[in-house]
Design a protein around this motif. Structure first.
Motif, PDB file in Angstrom:
ATOM      1  N   ILE A 149       0.861  -1.190   0.000  1.00  6.21           N
ATOM      2  CA  ILE A 149       0.000   0.000   0.000  1.00  6.21           C
ATOM      3  C   ILE A 149       0.893   1.235   0.000  1.00  6.21           C
ATOM      4  O   ILE A 149       1.775   1.374   0.849  1.00  6.21           O
ATOM      5  CB  ILE A 149      -0.941  -0.001   1.211  1.00  6.21           C
ATOM      6  CG1 ILE A 149      -1.813  -1.265   1.182  1.00  6.21           C
ATOM      7  CG2 ILE A 149      -1.822   1.248   1.219  1.00  6.21           C
ATOM      8  CD1 ILE A 149      -2.627  -1.487   2.417  1.00  6.21           C
ATOM      9  N   ILE A 150       0.650   2.125  -0.958  1.00  8.24           N
ATOM     10  CA  ILE A 150       1.510   3.274  -1.212  1.00  8.24           C
ATOM     11  C   ILE A 150       0.693   4.556  -1.146  1.00  8.24           C
ATOM     12  O   ILE A 150      -0.478   4.591  -1.535  1.00  8.24           O
ATOM     13  CB  ILE A 150       2.161   3.163  -2.603  1.00  8.24           C
ATOM     14  CG1 ILE A 150       2.916   1.839  -2.733  1.00  8.24           C
ATOM     15  CG2 ILE A 150       3.085   4.330  -2.883  1.00  8.24           C
ATOM     16  CD1 ILE A 150       4.095   1.701  -1.823  1.00  8.24           C
ATOM     17  N   ASP A 151       1.324   5.617  -0.650  1.00 12.03           N
ATOM     18  CA  ASP A 151       0.727   6.958  -0.693  1.00 12.03           C
ATOM     19  C   ASP A 151       1.199   7.644  -1.973  1.00 12.03           C
ATOM     20  O   ASP A 151       2.378   7.976  -2.120  1.00 12.03           O
ATOM     21  CB  ASP A 151       1.146   7.771   0.532  1.00 12.03           C
ATOM     22  CG  ASP A 151       0.635   9.211   0.464  1.00 12.03           C
ATOM     23  OD1 ASP A 151      -0.319   9.470  -0.296  1.00 12.03           O
ATOM     24  OD2 ASP A 151       1.196  10.072   1.171  1.00 12.03           O
ATOM     25  N   LEU A 152       0.273   7.863  -2.913  1.00 16.05           N
ATOM     26  CA  LEU A 152       0.600   8.504  -4.185  1.00 16.05           C
ATOM     27  C   LEU A 152       0.307   9.996  -4.174  1.00 16.05           C
ATOM     28  O   LEU A 152       0.501  10.669  -5.201  1.00 16.05           O
ATOM     29  CB  LEU A 152      -0.193   7.843  -5.320  1.00 16.05           C
ATOM     30  CG  LEU A 152       0.098   6.360  -5.571  1.00 16.05           C
ATOM     31  CD1 LEU A 152      -0.843   5.821  -6.639  1.00 16.05           C
ATOM     32  CD2 LEU A 152       1.542   6.152  -5.991  1.00 16.05           C
ATOM     33  N   THR A 153      -0.145  10.520  -3.056  1.00 12.55           N
ATOM     34  CA  THR A 153      -0.463  11.948  -2.978  1.00 12.55           C
ATOM     35  C   THR A 153       0.723  12.835  -3.324  1.00 12.55           C
ATOM     36  O   THR A 153       0.569  13.813  -4.065  1.00 12.55           O
ATOM     37  CB  THR A 153      -0.997  12.291  -1.581  1.00 12.55           C
ATOM     38  OG1 THR A 153      -2.009  11.354  -1.202  1.00 12.55           O
ATOM     39  CG2 THR A 153      -1.580  13.698  -1.555  1.00 12.55           C
ATOM     40  N   PRO A 154       1.936  12.565  -2.806  1.00 13.35           N
ATOM     41  CA  PRO A 154       3.076  13.423  -3.159  1.00 13.35           C
ATOM     42  C   PRO A 154       3.386  13.434  -4.654  1.00 13.35           C
ATOM     43  O   PRO A 154       3.868  14.430  -5.177  1.00 13.35           O
ATOM     44  CB  PRO A 154       4.237  12.818  -2.362  1.00 13.35           C
ATOM     45  CG  PRO A 154       3.605  12.022  -1.275  1.00 13.35           C
ATOM     46  CD  PRO A 154       2.328  11.512  -1.849  1.00 13.35           C
TER      47      PRO A 154
END
Length: 438
Positions: A203-208
Motif C-alpha cells: 500500500i503506497i501513498d501517491l499523494t506526493p
C-alpha cells in the motif's frame, strides 16, 4: 604542509591554498568527533588495532539516588557493557562502557547507571550504529552481510536492529497517514520458489506524486493477497483517513476493486496504464504463441518468423525503426498471421491512447477501443474476446485515469520491484522514509 609557526601564519596560508574562506574551528573534542557525546558518554581511553578500534567510555550522568526511598546510594564497583558503534576509519569500532553500580544503604536496592541514551536495553548496537546500518542498507544499498562486517557484529544482530528501527520510523509512526488522499495498492511476490504463499499486499501513498512534492511513500505491507487482506487493512484505519481517500490506483485484481467499493464508497477506483497495457500485451503474446503452434506445430524457435518478432510486436509503433517496420510487414503479409496483426493493432491503439498528450483525446481513443471490443469480434480471436470482457467490466476504472492526474500505479510497481529481498521490505519505500528522517 609546513609546520605552523607560533602565530599560525603557515597554517593560515595553507587554508588559503585549500580555498577555505574565514574558517571557524572549535577546540578538538574526541567525544563529539566519535559521536559519543550524543549518547551520554565520554571517552576515557582507546585501544587501536589494524582491524578494530575499542573506545573505553564512562557514563556522564551519575544518578546515585535510590528510586525507592530517595537515599543516596553507595558505589559498589562497575560492570562493562560492550556495544558496536559507527565504524571509524573503516574499522569496526566497539564501545566498552564502564557502568557504575550503586546500592542503597537503607533499603539495600541495587541499580546501575542509565545507559538507555546510548543503546536500547540489552542491545548490542549503539543508537548511532543502528541508524548508520539503516542508512547504509537503504540509501547506500549495502547488504546486511557487508554492514555486519563493518560493525563487527553478527548478521542476525544487525538485521534485527535494522528491522526494529525501520518499523519504528515507518510502521509505528502514526503521522505517516496524515494528508493521504491517493492510495496505490498492488501485490508482490517476494519469493518464487518453495511451498506456501509468499505474496504481500503493498500500500503506497501517491499523494506526493500528484502534488509534485516528493516520491511516493510506502505506507504498509501486509502478508497475503486477497480482498479480505486489503479490506481488513482499510477497516483498521480511522474514519478520518478513509473519508479523506479520493482515489485508489490498482491493477486488474478484482479483490482490490471490491474492497475499495465496500470500505471507500466515495473513492474513485483507477486501473493504471501499466496494467492495462500489460493485459493487452499478454493477449498479443498468447495470440502469437497460438498461431505459431497452429502453423508450425511447435513452440517458437530461432528462425521462426513470429518468434523473431516477439519483442518488436511489443514495441510502440512510433518507436520502431525502418528495419523493424519491414520485418513486421513481412510477417503480416502471411495470411495465417492475420490474427496476430489484428491483435497487434488493438495493442498499438491502446499504447497510442495513453501516449496522447491530450488527456481528453486519449480518453476518446481508448473509449473507441473498448467499444470496438464490445461489438462482434471474430470467434477466432480468442485473446481479444477475453481482453474485451475484462475491459468492458473495468471500463469505468480504466477511463478514470484520464480524469485523475497523478494516479498511475507505476510508483507502486517501482517500490515492489525494487525490493531487496531483505526481510520483506521494499528498499525504495524505506529510502523515501529514511532519507527524510535519519
Amino acid at each position: 604542509m609546513s609546520r605552523p609557526s607560533e602565530d599560525g601564519s603557515s597554517y593560515t596560508a595553507h587554508l588559503k591554498d585549500l580555498d577555505v574562506a574565514k574558517p571557524t574551528f572549535a577546540i578538538p573534542d574526541i567525544d563529539s568527533f566519535c559521536l559519543v557525546d550524543q549518547l551520554g558518554l565520554t571517552i576515557t581511553g582507546q585501544h587501536l588495532e589494524e582491524r578494530r578500534a575499542v573506545l573505553e567510555c564512562r557514563v556522564l550522568q551519575h544518578d546515585p539516588w535510590c528510586r525507592n526511598c530517595g537515599a543516596e546510594g553507595v558505589s559498589i564497583g562497575t560492570v562493562v557493557r560492550r556495544m558496536a558503534h559507527v565504524p571509524l576509519g573503516w574499522r569496526p569500532t566497539t564501545l566498552l562502557v564502564r557502568v557504575r553500580r550503586y546500592r542503597c544503604a537503607d533499603c539495600a536496592r541495587v541499580w546501575r547507571q542509565d545507559t538507555s541514551c546510548a543503546a536500547a536495553p540489552r542491545a548490542k548496537l549503539s543508537r548511532h550504529a543502528v541508524l548508520w546500518a539503516l542508512k547504509s542498507l537503504v540509501i547506500d544499498r549495502m547488504s546486511i552481510t557487508r554492514i555486519a562486517a563493518g560493525l563487527g557484529a553478527a548478521w542476525h544482530t544487525v538485521n534485527a536492529a535494522v528491522l526494529a528501527a525501520g518499523a519504528k520510523l515507518l510502521i509505528n509512526d502514526p503521522a505517516r497517514f496524515q494528508g493521504v488522499e491517493i492510495l496505490g495498492v498492488d501485490e508482490h511476490c517476494w519469493r518464487h520458489t518453495g511451498a506456501g504463499t509468499h505474496f504481500v499486499t503493498v500500500i503506497i501513498d501517491l499523494t506526493p506524486v500528484r502534488n509534485g512534492t516528493r516520491p511516493a511513500r510506502l505506507l504498509d505491507m501486509i502478508p497475503g493477497r486477497s480482498k479480505q487482506v486489503f479490506k481488513t487493512w482499510l477497516d483498521a484505519q480511522t474514519t478520518d483517513f478513509r473519508d479523506r481517500i479520493a482515489v485508489v490506483a490498482m491493477d486488474g485484481f478484482t479483490g482490490f476493486k471490491t474492497a475499495t467499493a465496500e470500505e471507500l464508497p466515495q473513492a474513485t477506483a483507477v486501473m493504471d496504464p501499466f496494467h492495462v497495457v500489460a493485459l493487452a500485451g499478454d493477449a498479443l503474446d498468447r495470440c502469437r504463441q497460438r498461431v505459431q503452434q497452429d502453423t508450425l506445430g511447435h513452440r517458437g524457435r530461432s528462425g521462426d518468423p513470429l518468434y523473431g518478432t516477439r519483442r518488436t510486436l511489443r514495441t510502440g509503433a512510433d518507436l520502431l525503426t525502418e528495419k523493424q517496420h519491414q520485418r513486421l510487414q513481412k510477417v503480416f503479409t502471411v495470411d495465417e498471421h492475420v490474427e496476430v496483426e489484428a491483435t497487434w493493432r488493438i495493442y498499438q491503439k491502446i499504447v497510442t491512447a495513453y501516449r496522447n498528450p491530450s488527456k481528453s483525446e486519449g480518453k476518446k481513443q481508448l473509449q473507441a477501443v473498448i467499444d470496438s471490443l464490445r461489438r462482434a469480434v471474430p470467434r477466432r480471436l480468442h485473446e481479444l474476446i477475453s481482453l474485451g470482457r475484462t475491459f468492458n467490466r473495468r471500463a469505468a476504472d480504466i477511463l478514470a485515469y484520464f480524469d485523475r492526474t497523478g494516479t498511475s500505479n507505476g510508483p507502486t510497481e517501482a517500490i515492489c520491484e525494487s525490493g531487496s529481498g531483505w526481510s520483506g521490505t521494499g528498499r525504495s519505500g524505506w529510502m523515501s522514509v529514511v532519507s527524510n528522517r535519519v
